[in-house]
Motif scaffolding. Structure first.
Motif, mmCIF file in Angstrom:
data_model
loop_
_atom_site.group_PDB
_atom_site.id
_atom_site.type_symbol
_atom_site.label_atom_id
_atom_site.label_comp_id
_atom_site.label_asym_id
_atom_site.label_seq_id
_atom_site.Cartn_x
_atom_site.Cartn_y
_atom_site.Cartn_z
ATOM 1 N N LEU A 20 0.485 3.425 -1.239
ATOM 2 C CA LEU A 20 1.531 3.110 -2.125
ATOM 3 C C LEU A 20 2.685 2.834 -1.063
ATOM 4 O O LEU A 20 2.973 3.630 -0.045
ATOM 5 N N HIS A 21 3.179 1.552 -1.496
ATOM 6 C CA HIS A 21 4.412 0.872 -0.540
ATOM 7 C C HIS A 21 5.601 1.312 -1.082
ATOM 8 O O HIS A 21 6.051 1.402 -2.321
ATOM 9 N N ALA A 22 6.415 2.308 -0.324
ATOM 10 C CA ALA A 22 7.799 2.626 -0.751
ATOM 11 C C ALA A 22 8.766 1.905 0.054
ATOM 12 O O ALA A 22 8.594 1.573 1.146
ATOM 13 N N ASP A 23 9.896 1.316 -0.667
ATOM 14 C CA ASP A 23 11.073 0.570 -0.054
ATOM 15 C C ASP A 23 12.183 1.614 -0.053
ATOM 16 O O ASP A 23 12.484 2.470 -0.630
ATOM 17 N N PRO A 24 13.042 1.427 1.143
ATOM 18 C CA PRO A 24 14.271 2.142 1.338
ATOM 19 C C PRO A 24 15.235 1.618 0.226
ATOM 20 O O PRO A 24 15.511 0.475 -0.011
ATOM 21 N N VAL A 25 16.094 2.650 -0.185
ATOM 22 C CA VAL A 25 17.318 2.121 -1.043
ATOM 23 C C VAL A 25 18.611 2.786 -0.422
ATOM 24 O O VAL A 25 18.659 3.759 -0.473
ATOM 25 N N ASP A 79 24.666 1.539 -9.072
ATOM 26 C CA ASP A 79 24.325 0.261 -8.255
ATOM 27 C C ASP A 79 23.878 0.732 -6.931
ATOM 28 O O ASP A 79 24.546 1.010 -6.249
ATOM 29 N N VAL A 80 22.592 0.096 -6.633
ATOM 30 C CA VAL A 80 22.228 0.502 -5.102
ATOM 31 C C VAL A 80 21.543 -0.733 -4.657
ATOM 32 O O VAL A 80 21.415 -1.870 -5.323
ATOM 33 N N LEU A 81 21.416 -0.794 -3.433
ATOM 34 C CA LEU A 81 20.744 -1.833 -2.719
ATOM 35 C C LEU A 81 19.243 -1.618 -2.298
ATOM 36 O O LEU A 81 18.852 -0.700 -1.370
ATOM 37 N N LEU A 82 18.352 -2.347 -3.013
ATOM 38 C CA LEU A 82 16.928 -2.034 -2.783
ATOM 39 C C LEU A 82 16.446 -3.216 -1.698
ATOM 40 O O LEU A 82 16.414 -4.233 -1.834
ATOM 41 N N ILE A 83 16.007 -2.613 -0.665
ATOM 42 C CA ILE A 83 15.543 -3.405 0.630
ATOM 43 C C ILE A 83 14.094 -3.534 0.645
ATOM 44 O O ILE A 83 13.384 -2.613 1.133
ATOM 45 N N SER A 84 13.564 -4.468 0.186
ATOM 46 C CA SER A 84 12.137 -4.903 0.063
ATOM 47 C C SER A 84 11.617 -5.583 1.307
ATOM 48 O O SER A 84 12.295 -6.532 1.706
ATOM 49 N N ALA A 85 10.499 -5.014 1.884
ATOM 50 C CA ALA A 85 9.952 -5.944 3.068
ATOM 51 C C ALA A 85 9.229 -7.050 2.778
ATOM 52 O O ALA A 85 9.062 -8.151 3.326
#
Length: 204
Positions: A20-25, A79-85
């Protein structure tokens, strides 16, 4: 004992073992977010996001006390900033509500003798934001101090009696509602008067 960034890294690594790939937010707690004016100062917290079976899953490993896909109230509806690889970072919005209905149930079973001394069994069943707060506090309280904690809670609610025999149920199982039960004892206070109810006179 690490901060949110370290705990996200650990959680993401654990999830990767399950493929499962998880991204930081990046999120801002009690900070106004303005997407038209980018600034690192808009954020002071980091949570985790992943997609599972086509659905968004939001996790906050710093809280340590919620069920799966549960965010604390200060992080929800923001509102948040989702940082996807794999793609460009995007502004996303966290869920407004918890993933389950919020409920609070209070049960009181007791007696009142001729001297107005009350003995009762209180039971609180919490499932929601109040539950998350209580879980967080109780994680830092020794079981030997549960009685003191319950006494302070009742005093804060305006109850002047004494509590004993605290029972905390499901503290380590966030999938179930948290239950607080205890015995409550109160004697008649001297300033309670004659225990009479005086009807208001009808002046009409």
């Amino acid at each position: 004992y690490d901060d949110c960034k370290d705990k996200h890294s650990l959680l993401a690594s654990m999830l990767s073992v399950l493929n499962l790939h998880a991204d930081p937010v990046l999120a801002g707690v009690n900070i106004r977010f303005n997407s038209a004016v980018p600034s690192p100062t808009s954020f002071n917290h980091l949570i985790t996001h992943l997609s599972l079976n086509g659905k968004d899953v939001w996790l906050d490993s710093t809280a340590e006390n919620g069920a799966w896909n549960t965010l604390l109230k200060p992080i929800r509806d923001r509102d948040v900033l989702l940082i996807s690889a794999s793609t460009t970072a995007v502004v996303a919005h966290t869920p407004v509500d918890l993933p389950y209905p919020q409920t609070t149930t209070t049960s009181l079973v007791g007696t009142l003798d001729k001297d107005l001394t009350s003995d009762s069994k209180f039971t609180f069943v919490l499932h929601g934001d109040d539950e998350l707060v209580f879980r967080s506090i109780l994680r830092s309280v020794s079981p030997s101090d549960y009685g003191t904690f319950i006494q302070r809670v009742m005093a804060g609610m305006g109850f002047g009696g004494t509590t004993s025999g605290p029972e905390i149920v499901n503290l380590d199982d966030p999938s179930q509602p948290l239950q607080l039960a205890f015995h409550y004892h109160r004697v008649k206070e001297k300033d309670w008067g004659e225990n009479r109810i005086t009807a208001a006179e009808d002046e009409g």
